[in-house]
Design an enzyme around this catalytic site. Sequence first.
Site, mmCIF file in Angstrom:
data_model
loop_
_atom_site.group_PDB
_atom_site.id
_atom_site.type_symbol
_atom_site.label_atom_id
_atom_site.label_comp_id
_atom_site.label_asym_id
_atom_site.label_seq_id
_atom_site.Cartn_x
_atom_site.Cartn_y
_atom_site.Cartn_z
ATOM 1 N N ASP A 15 -55.649 13.240 12.835
ATOM 2 C CA ASP A 15 -54.342 13.397 12.189
ATOM 3 C C ASP A 15 -53.308 13.241 13.301
ATOM 4 O O ASP A 15 -53.648 13.235 14.491
ATOM 5 C CB ASP A 15 -54.238 14.798 11.544
ATOM 6 C CG ASP A 15 -52.881 15.049 10.888
ATOM 7 O OD1 ASP A 15 -52.368 14.140 10.208
ATOM 8 O OD2 ASP A 15 -52.302 16.141 11.068
ATOM 9 N N SER A 16 -52.046 13.159 12.903
ATOM 10 C CA SER A 16 -50.993 13.123 13.914
ATOM 11 C C SER A 16 -50.885 14.471 14.635
ATOM 12 O O SER A 16 -50.273 14.549 15.691
ATOM 13 C CB SER A 16 -49.657 12.810 13.231
ATOM 14 O OG SER A 16 -49.420 13.769 12.211
ATOM 15 N N TYR A 47 -45.939 11.023 12.359
ATOM 16 C CA TYR A 47 -46.279 9.662 11.914
ATOM 17 C C TYR A 47 -45.396 9.239 10.735
ATOM 18 O O TYR A 47 -45.067 8.069 10.589
ATOM 19 C CB TYR A 47 -47.734 9.619 11.425
ATOM 20 C CG TYR A 47 -48.801 9.396 12.489
ATOM 21 C CD1 TYR A 47 -48.521 9.426 13.851
ATOM 22 C CD2 TYR A 47 -50.123 9.163 12.095
ATOM 23 C CE1 TYR A 47 -49.522 9.231 14.790
ATOM 24 C CE2 TYR A 47 -51.129 8.962 13.030
ATOM 25 C CZ TYR A 47 -50.831 8.998 14.379
ATOM 26 O OH TYR A 47 -51.834 8.797 15.289
ATOM 27 N N GLY A 48 -45.068 10.216 9.897
ATOM 28 C CA GLY A 48 -44.411 9.933 8.604
ATOM 29 C C GLY A 48 -43.258 8.936 8.665
ATOM 30 O O GLY A 48 -43.206 8.003 7.874
ATOM 31 N N CYS A 78 -55.044 12.396 7.336
ATOM 32 C CA CYS A 78 -53.597 12.227 7.388
ATOM 33 C C CYS A 78 -53.214 11.247 6.289
ATOM 34 O O CYS A 78 -53.745 10.124 6.254
ATOM 35 C CB CYS A 78 -53.232 11.662 8.764
ATOM 36 S SG CYS A 78 -51.500 11.245 8.948
ATOM 37 N N ASN A 79 -52.331 11.661 5.395
ATOM 38 C CA ASN A 79 -51.924 10.765 4.308
ATOM 39 C C ASN A 79 -51.159 9.560 4.837
ATOM 40 O O ASN A 79 -51.333 8.443 4.342
ATOM 41 C CB ASN A 79 -51.030 11.509 3.312
ATOM 42 C CG ASN A 79 -51.800 12.521 2.523
ATOM 43 O OD1 ASN A 79 -52.137 13.600 3.022
ATOM 44 N ND2 ASN A 79 -52.112 12.198 1.284
ATOM 45 N N GLU A 157 -46.095 22.370 13.004
ATOM 46 C CA GLU A 157 -46.633 22.093 14.344
ATOM 47 C C GLU A 157 -46.253 23.198 15.333
ATOM 48 O O GLU A 157 -46.993 23.487 16.271
ATOM 49 C CB GLU A 157 -46.087 20.761 14.873
ATOM 50 C CG GLU A 157 -46.756 19.552 14.284
ATOM 51 C CD GLU A 157 -48.198 19.358 14.754
ATOM 52 O OE1 GLU A 157 -48.472 19.440 15.957
ATOM 53 O OE2 GLU A 157 -49.056 19.122 13.885
ATOM 54 N N CYS A 189 -49.287 15.638 2.019
ATOM 55 C CA CYS A 189 -49.299 15.599 3.488
ATOM 56 C C CYS A 189 -50.234 16.719 3.905
ATOM 57 O O CYS A 189 -50.150 17.831 3.362
ATOM 58 C CB CYS A 189 -47.893 15.836 4.021
ATOM 59 S SG CYS A 189 -47.845 16.174 5.801
ATOM 60 N N THR A 190 -51.118 16.437 4.847
ATOM 61 C CA THR A 190 -52.154 17.437 5.169
ATOM 62 C C THR A 190 -51.588 18.651 5.904
ATOM 63 O O THR A 190 -52.267 19.666 6.031
ATOM 64 C CB THR A 190 -53.290 16.801 5.991
ATOM 65 O OG1 THR A 190 -52.740 16.166 7.159
ATOM 66 C CG2 THR A 190 -54.044 15.777 5.158
ATOM 67 N N HIS A 191 -50.354 18.564 6.373
ATOM 68 C CA HIS A 191 -49.738 19.752 6.986
ATOM 69 C C HIS A 191 -49.355 20.804 5.927
ATOM 70 O O HIS A 191 -49.334 21.994 6.209
ATOM 71 C CB HIS A 191 -48.459 19.368 7.745
ATOM 72 C CG HIS A 191 -48.696 18.795 9.109
ATOM 73 N ND1 HIS A 191 -49.178 17.528 9.307
ATOM 74 C CD2 HIS A 191 -48.528 19.327 10.353
ATOM 75 C CE1 HIS A 191 -49.271 17.295 10.610
ATOM 76 N NE2 HIS A 191 -48.880 18.375 11.273
HETATM 77 N N1 DGL Z 1 -50.295 15.143 8.315
HETATM 78 C C1 DGL Z 1 -49.719 13.869 8.049
HETATM 79 C C2 DGL Z 1 -49.943 13.438 6.621
HETATM 80 O O1 DGL Z 1 -50.841 13.900 5.966
HETATM 81 C C3 DGL Z 1 -48.289 13.590 8.356
HETATM 82 C C4 DGL Z 1 -47.602 14.273 9.419
HETATM 83 C C5 DGL Z 1 -46.704 13.350 10.181
HETATM 84 O O2 DGL Z 1 -45.671 12.899 9.644
HETATM 85 O O3 DGL Z 1 -47.080 13.077 11.309
HETATM 86 O O4 DGL Z 1 -49.231 12.594 6.138
#
Ligand code: DGL
Length: 277
Positions: A15-16, A47-48, A78-79, A157, A189-191
């Site tokens: 994931d990011s 990443y988003g 990570c989505n 984070e 989003c996995t966060h």
């Molecule tokens: N955890 C990431 C997801 O599921 C995104 C987090 C990010 O933007 O880096 O999309």
Amino acid sequence: MVTKFSSQQPIGMFDSGVGGLSVLRAVRRELPNEDVLYLADQAHIPYGPKSKKKIRRFAVEITRFLLERRAKLIVVACNAASAAALHELREKFPSVPFVGMEPAVKPAAQRTHTGKVGVLATPTTFAGDLYASVVERFAQHVSIYKSICPGLVEEIEAGNLDSPKVRGILHEALDPMVEAGIDTVVMGCTHYPFVIPVIEEITGPEVRTIDPAPAVARQVRRLLLERSLLNPGESRGTLRFYTSGDLQAFEELHPKLLGEAGDVQQVKWNDRLHLSE
Ligand code: DGL
């Protein structure tokens, strides 16, 4: 090149940042005796908002890094990375089993009674073909209310799961959805599963949250079983983490989110990813 895998090899995940730990948590419940390698690309978080091209480059290199460490299956936890790169990863590494994230719009569309569903995800996920395709296939009859929750990934984070800022971001995202009558909200989003307690407090008991992680973990089991790659061992699997960000911060945060700890190593980017000495 056809790669042969064996059941004793670890599962690789990335994931990011710490978001994928919500998926790892489910994988640990489903497959407690699997060894897992988890890479958090915190040098590049978030990443988003990044371009697909950039995210693809990161995802390909991280996959190579995990395969070099003998990963037998890769979970793109990570989505945003799944939206930007899953297709390309499958093309580039055809003999590797991949499991990716897709916004859980299908179960949401099946369960909603009001016909109104909220989706929380990042811009890359909303812009991706995966999202467009699940909406087109399963949710044409449903009204979808979207929010990108700006700043929420960064708060999580930093380990802030219930700060005034987190509450502010979530109120802004959810209040209009609740007002509009949603009865289901999807974690795209996995966060975000790490702030479900606050989300549920804001939306109230009438709204159901959907975290896709358990379904993803079941898919990991199915794929491993299909390929005779389930680890037959009976002892609890080991966890090894890599971060391209701050080693100490990851060491401190991951046990709080995951409920257990593993060894953490630092990795560095130049063009490629490598272990730092
Ligand atoms: N955890 C990431 C997801 O599921 C995104 C987090 C990010 O933007 O880096 O999309």
